[in-house]
Design an enzyme around this catalytic site. Sequence first.
Site, PDB file in Angstrom:
ATOM      1  N   GLY A 314     -10.899   4.461  10.439  1.00 47.51           N
ATOM      2  CA  GLY A 314      -9.486   4.303  10.103  1.00 47.51           C
ATOM      3  C   GLY A 314      -9.242   3.006   9.342  1.00 47.51           C
ATOM      4  O   GLY A 314      -8.416   2.956   8.427  1.00 47.51           O
ATOM      5  N   TRP A 317     -10.484   3.452   5.806  1.00 44.41           N
ATOM      6  CA  TRP A 317      -9.544   4.307   5.053  1.00 44.41           C
ATOM      7  C   TRP A 317      -8.503   3.449   4.328  1.00 44.41           C
ATOM      8  O   TRP A 317      -8.047   3.793   3.235  1.00 44.41           O
ATOM      9  CB  TRP A 317      -8.862   5.270   6.018  1.00 44.41           C
ATOM     10  N   HIS A 318      -8.136   2.312   4.948  1.00 42.39           N
ATOM     11  CA  HIS A 318      -7.114   1.469   4.338  1.00 42.39           C
ATOM     12  C   HIS A 318      -7.615   0.756   3.081  1.00 42.39           C
ATOM     13  O   HIS A 318      -6.800   0.391   2.232  1.00 42.39           O
ATOM     14  CB  HIS A 318      -6.620   0.430   5.347  1.00 42.39           C
ATOM     15  N   GLY A 319      -8.893   0.523   2.974  1.00 45.49           N
ATOM     16  CA  GLY A 319      -9.358  -0.152   1.773  1.00 45.49           C
ATOM     17  C   GLY A 319     -10.833  -0.482   1.837  1.00 45.49           C
ATOM     18  O   GLY A 319     -11.431  -0.554   2.909  1.00 45.49           O
ATOM     19  N   PHE A 458      -3.274   1.500  -0.663  1.00 41.94           N
ATOM     20  CA  PHE A 458      -4.202   2.257   0.167  1.00 41.94           C
ATOM     21  C   PHE A 458      -4.315   3.699  -0.293  1.00 41.94           C
ATOM     22  O   PHE A 458      -5.102   4.435   0.212  1.00 41.94           O
ATOM     23  CB  PHE A 458      -3.763   2.213   1.631  1.00 41.94           C
TER      24      PHE A 458
END
Length: 458
Positions: A314, A317-319, A458
Site C-alpha cells: 500500500g 502504491w503511493h509512489g 499518486f
Amino acid sequence: MVFSTPIFVFGFLPAFLATYYVLPSKARNWLILLASTLFYAWWRADALFVLYAIAGGSFLSGHVVSRTTHAAVKIWAVRVGVCFNLAVLFWFKYTTFLLGNLNTALGGDALVVPEIILPIGLSFLAFQSISYIVDVARGDAPVAKKLSDFLAFSTLFPQLIAGPVLRYKDLAHQFAHRKHSLLLFSAGLRRFLQGLAMKLLVADGVAPLADRMFALPDPSMAEAWLGALAFSVQLFFDFSGYSSMAIGLGLMIGFRFPENFANPYTSSSITEFWRRWHISLSTWLRDYLYIPLGGNRSGNFKTYRNLLLTMVLGGIWHGANWTFVIWGIWHGGLMAVERALVAKHRSFAWPKVIAWPLTMVFVLLGWVVFRAETLGEAVAMYAGMLGANGASLRLEVVTLTTTSELLFLLLGVVLSIAPRLNLPRFEPSPALQFATLSILCFVALQVRTNSPFLYFQF
C-alpha cells in the site's frame, strides 16, 4: 483540469451540467464519457491512450472470464488482465525508480534511465480495473455489457484523478438507471462546496507553513513538530476535500460514491485509523491483497506478515520512493503490534487513557516520512523532533509565519478532532452555510494561485 480552479468551477462544470440535464437519459452516459475525455485531455491528450488501453483491456478480459466455460481459460484471462494492468502501472510508475536504484547498486550509470511521465490517476484506474476483473471472475460483479458504459466508468471525471477507488459492482446498476431530483442535486452541490472550502480555505491555507518547515535543513524541535502538524492538517483537508467534491459531483448527476473518510484523527489505534482514512483504498487492500494472502486464517505469525506485506505494498502504491516503503513498514508494523496486543485478550491495543494521543503521535511520525522527498530529509525532521537542533522557533520562522496560517491550522485541528472535543453543535441553516462558503471560496479562487491536490502525484 483541477476542481479548485476557476475554469472548472465557472466554465467546465456549469456547461457540463446544463448539457447533461438537457439531453435524454439514453445519451447521458455518452456525455459523461465525452466530458471525462475532455477533462483528462486538458492535462495531456496523449495520456488518454494509456487510460483507454487499460479500460479496453480490462473490458476484454472481463468478457472472456464471463463467457468461457473452461476453468483454465478463466484463470488465464484473469491472470493476463491483472498482469496487464500491473505491467502498465509498473512501467510508468516504477521503471525510473528501479533502474536508478540498480545504477546506484552497481556504482555507475550503465543502465539508461528513461524520463517517464506518470499519467495522473493511473494508480486509481489500475486498482479499479483489477477489482473489476477479479469481481467478474468471483461472480461478485456483472460483466459490463456496453463498452461505452465501461469506458465512462473507467474515466469518470468526478473521481478519475484521486479516487475514491470505485468498484464496478457498486456502480453498474447506476450506469443503467440513476435517480435525479432537485433534492439530490442540492445535496451534491452543498457537498461539492464543502469540499472546495476544505481545499481552498484550510489545506491551501496551511500549505505554505508546512512547506517552509519541511524545507528547513536543520529544524528545531518546535519547527519540526509544527511542520508535521501543519502537513497532517493540509493532507487531510486536501484529500478529504477532493473526496467530498467527487461525492458531491456524483450526486449532482445521480451517482452515489462511497465515503472515503470518517474522522480519522479521532482514532485510538492505527488499526482504527485505517478503517477511517482513505477507506476505499484500505478496503481494496483488504479484499484483493490481505485476504488472498491468507488474512488471519493461518496463525499469528502469518497474520502479522500479511499485515506488514499489505501495508508495504500500500505504501509503494503511493509512489516510487523509499520513503513510501518506510511509511508502509511503519504502519504495517504498528498494526501487527496492535494485533498481537489485542490477541492477549485485551479490549484495546493501547491503554485507554493514552490510546488517542499515542495514536496521533504515531500518525504524525508517519506523515513525516510520507511528506519528505528523501529519507535524508525525513531523518533531518526526526532529528529536529528529538531536539537535536534546539527547541524553540527561530526569529526568521516567527517573522515569516502569518496569522492566517496559524488560524487555519488551529481551525483545521479543531475540525479534525471535533467529535472528541464534545463542543456545542453549531449548525447554520443550509442557505446561510451555502452563501458563506460560496463567498469565501469565490474570494479564495480569485486570490490564490493554482494548487494541485496532493494525491494527484499518486
